[in-house]
Design a protein around this motif. Structure first.
Motif, PDB file in Angstrom:
ATOM      1  N   LEU A 138       0.797  -1.227   0.000  1.00 14.54           N
ATOM      2  CA  LEU A 138       0.000   0.000   0.000  1.00 14.54           C
ATOM      3  C   LEU A 138       0.832   1.281   0.000  1.00 14.54           C
ATOM      4  O   LEU A 138       0.276   2.375  -0.046  1.00 14.54           O
ATOM      5  N   LEU A 139       2.160   1.124   0.022  1.00 14.35           N
ATOM      6  CA  LEU A 139       3.029   2.296  -0.055  1.00 14.35           C
ATOM      7  C   LEU A 139       3.681   2.385  -1.424  1.00 14.35           C
ATOM      8  O   LEU A 139       4.088   1.373  -1.991  1.00 14.35           O
ATOM      9  N   LYS A 140       3.791   3.611  -1.926  1.00 13.33           N
ATOM     10  CA  LYS A 140       4.525   3.841  -3.165  1.00 13.33           C
ATOM     11  C   LYS A 140       6.008   3.600  -2.889  1.00 13.33           C
ATOM     12  O   LYS A 140       6.437   3.582  -1.731  1.00 13.33           O
ATOM     13  N   PRO A 141       6.818   3.425  -3.932  1.00 15.19           N
ATOM     14  CA  PRO A 141       8.263   3.287  -3.706  1.00 15.19           C
ATOM     15  C   PRO A 141       8.769   4.449  -2.861  1.00 15.19           C
ATOM     16  O   PRO A 141       8.371   5.600  -3.081  1.00 15.19           O
ATOM     17  N   ASP A 142       9.597   4.158  -1.891  1.00 14.13           N
ATOM     18  CA  ASP A 142      10.118   5.141  -0.928  1.00 14.13           C
ATOM     19  C   ASP A 142       9.041   5.714  -0.016  1.00 14.13           C
ATOM     20  O   ASP A 142       9.267   6.715   0.663  1.00 14.13           O
ATOM     21  N   GLY A 143       7.861   5.089   0.014  1.00 13.84           N
ATOM     22  CA  GLY A 143       6.797   5.542   0.902  1.00 13.84           C
ATOM     23  C   GLY A 143       7.121   5.239   2.354  1.00 13.84           C
ATOM     24  O   GLY A 143       8.037   4.476   2.670  1.00 13.84           O
ATOM     25  N   TYR A 167       8.299  10.192  22.774  1.00 16.73           N
ATOM     26  CA  TYR A 167       7.887  11.492  23.301  1.00 16.73           C
ATOM     27  C   TYR A 167       7.000  11.224  24.507  1.00 16.73           C
ATOM     28  O   TYR A 167       5.780  11.119  24.373  1.00 16.73           O
ATOM     29  N   GLY A 168       7.634  11.061  25.668  1.00 15.50           N
ATOM     30  CA  GLY A 168       6.884  10.720  26.870  1.00 15.50           C
ATOM     31  C   GLY A 168       6.302   9.327  26.750  1.00 15.50           C
ATOM     32  O   GLY A 168       6.998   8.372  26.435  1.00 15.50           O
ATOM     33  N   HIS A 169       5.000   9.215  26.969  1.00 19.13           N
ATOM     34  CA  HIS A 169       4.330   7.911  26.904  1.00 19.13           C
ATOM     35  C   HIS A 169       4.005   7.496  25.465  1.00 19.13           C
ATOM     36  O   HIS A 169       3.557   6.377  25.239  1.00 19.13           O
ATOM     37  N   SER A 170       4.197   8.410  24.521  1.00 23.64           N
ATOM     38  CA  SER A 170       3.895   8.109  23.115  1.00 23.64           C
ATOM     39  C   SER A 170       5.176   7.952  22.312  1.00 23.64           C
ATOM     40  O   SER A 170       6.191   8.584  22.598  1.00 23.64           O
ATOM     41  N   SER A 171       5.092   7.082  21.312  1.00 19.23           N
ATOM     42  CA  SER A 171       6.209   6.888  20.386  1.00 19.23           C
ATOM     43  C   SER A 171       5.695   6.850  18.965  1.00 19.23           C
ATOM     44  O   SER A 171       4.528   6.511  18.724  1.00 19.23           O
ATOM     45  N   PHE A 172       6.569   7.193  18.032  1.00 20.80           N
ATOM     46  CA  PHE A 172       6.306   7.023  16.613  1.00 20.80           C
ATOM     47  C   PHE A 172       7.293   5.989  16.099  1.00 20.80           C
ATOM     48  O   PHE A 172       8.495   6.134  16.298  1.00 20.80           O
ATOM     49  N   SER A 173       6.773   4.936  15.475  1.00 16.70           N
ATOM     50  CA  SER A 173       7.628   3.958  14.796  1.00 16.70           C
ATOM     51  C   SER A 173       7.538   4.222  13.302  1.00 16.70           C
ATOM     52  O   SER A 173       6.440   4.374  12.748  1.00 16.70           O
ATOM     53  N   PHE A 174       8.698   4.295  12.656  1.00 18.88           N
ATOM     54  CA  PHE A 174       8.790   4.608  11.238  1.00 18.88           C
ATOM     55  C   PHE A 174       9.176   3.364  10.452  1.00 18.88           C
ATOM     56  O   PHE A 174      10.076   2.625  10.867  1.00 18.88           O
ATOM     57  N   PHE A 175       8.506   3.166   9.327  1.00 16.79           N
ATOM     58  CA  PHE A 175       8.767   2.044   8.427  1.00 16.79           C
ATOM     59  C   PHE A 175       8.900   2.611   7.023  1.00 16.79           C
ATOM     60  O   PHE A 175       8.190   3.542   6.647  1.00 16.79           O
ATOM     61  N   LYS A 176       9.830   2.056   6.224  1.00 18.85           N
ATOM     62  CA  LYS A 176      10.029   2.536   4.849  1.00 18.85           C
ATOM     63  C   LYS A 176       9.824   1.437   3.843  1.00 18.85           C
ATOM     64  O   LYS A 176      10.231   0.307   4.063  1.00 18.85           O
ATOM     65  N   ALA A 177       9.199   1.813   2.722  1.00 20.66           N
ATOM     66  CA  ALA A 177       8.980   0.849   1.627  1.00 20.66           C
ATOM     67  C   ALA A 177      10.280   0.611   0.910  1.00 20.66           C
ATOM     68  O   ALA A 177      11.170   1.409   0.908  1.00 20.66           O
TER      69      ALA A 177
END
Length: 177
Positions: A138-143, A167-177
């Protein structure tokens, strides 16, 4: 809650108190968009906002020049709020649909430059989001896929995982196509 960048910078959003949401804080959102500012060009991108809630993130992307932002939430009240707020502020690039996110992902075939997911923290199948997004291509190349979750949760076992920012109790996890 406010829009922190783009043509609607500074706009205060006042969603009804009874919405079943836990909005991304302004501090976390500002940190997220500072990270993204160095990695992507907002102008003309397509974004899928899963568990869109108040539409805080969808409106931020639209304000910054995204060509198309699709918001998905199962709460009809959230859907109505985001549709009304988008119309009120001229954000014609935002489309909102009432749907269960996992059922929506099962039938979605369009590819996006960026997918953002902010599921309820107590949802047991948060790791399935990355699996479905990448299995269905569902991600474009480099999405990029970004999942907001509790900081104590670890999503790094997916092969497309890049990094986690806390960021405190919250986190962002990043994934790349």
């Amino acid at each position: 809650m406010r829009i922190i960048g783009g043509r609607l910078r500074g706009l205060r959003l006042n969603p009804p108190k009874n919405l079943p949401v836990r909005p991304t804080t302004d501090l976390a959102k500002e940190a997220l968009f500072n990270i993204l500012l160095n990695q992507i060009e907002f102008e003309g991108i397509t974004v899928l906002d899963l568990f869109s809630g108040t539409g805080n993130i969808a409106m931020e992307f639209a304000s910054r020049g995204a060509e198309k932002v699709t918001g998905i939430d199962r709460s009809i009240h959230c859907v109505h709020y985001l549709k009304d707020a988008s119309r009120q502020h001229g954000l014609t690039e935002i489309e909102v649909f009432k749907a269960d996110v996992f059922k929506y992902l099962d039938v979605e075939t369009e590819q996006y430059d960026l997918i953002f997911a902010d599921p309820p923290y107590d949802l047991s199948n948060i790791p399935q989001i990355a699996k479905i997004v990448f299995d269905k291509n569902l991600l474009k190349p480099d999405g990029m896929l970004i999942i907001e979750h509790q900081s104590m949760q670890n999503l790094s076992n997916h092969p497309a995982f890049v990094e986690q920012r806390k960021y405190g109790h919250s986190s962002f996890s990043f994934f790349k196509a």
